[in-house]
Scaffold this motif. Structure first.
Motif: not given
Ligand code: 5GP
Length: 108
Positions: A6-8, A29-33, A85-87, A91-96, A98-102
């Motif tokens: 999804i991040f691609h 970008f803003k996290d959707i949740h 960073f979720h690894v 480690g809670g990583q859902e989107v593979f 790489l991303h930094l949570h702020f």
């Molecule tokens: P992870 O758990 O992989 O470190 O974090 C992935 C993050 O991406 C989650 O906090 C989730 O809310 C966010 N996310 C998932 N899908 C989307 C999306 O389509 N758009 C945005 N803006 N954030 C997303």
């Protein structure tokens, strides 16, 4: 061929996101949740799946993301924040991709 996440699609502007910062190296970008008043994701333009996949050639990327986040916070007047960073799935990583949570309790 690499699996496109999804991040691609956000990076390539195929799906929308609330983009707050972009340059040649990163997109933020803003996290959707959101899990804080301000919850942003900083991704490198260059794809790496996870911290677990870093090599000497890509080891600079996390530091580069942190520096971009630091400069962004400074420009926006955000004084306190958390960077994570979720690894890996464990480690809670859902989107593979790489991303930094702020995260900050200060409003953007
Ligand atoms: P992870 O758990 O992989 O470190 O974090 C992935 C993050 O991406 C989650 O906090 C989730 O809310 C966010 N996310 C998932 N899908 C989307 C999306 O389509 N758009 C945005 N803006 N954030 C997303």
């Amino acid at each position: 061929m690499e699996e496109r996440t999804i991040f691609h699609k956000i990076r390539d502007k195929e799906i929308p996101a609330s983009i707050v910062y972009e340059d040649d190296e990163v997109l933020a970008f803003k996290d959707i949740h959101p899990k804080a008043a301000t919850h942003l994701l900083f991704i490198p333009k260059h794809f790496v799946p996870s911290i677990a996949d870093l090599t000497p050639a890509t080891a600079h990327i996390p530091g580069m993301l942190i520096l971009k986040a630091q400069k962004f916070a400074e420009q926006k007047g955000i004084r306190g924040y958390k960077l994570t960073f979720h690894v890996g799935a464990g480690g809670g990583q859902e989107v593979f991709y790489l991303h930094l949570h702020f995260l900050s309790e200060e409003q953007l």
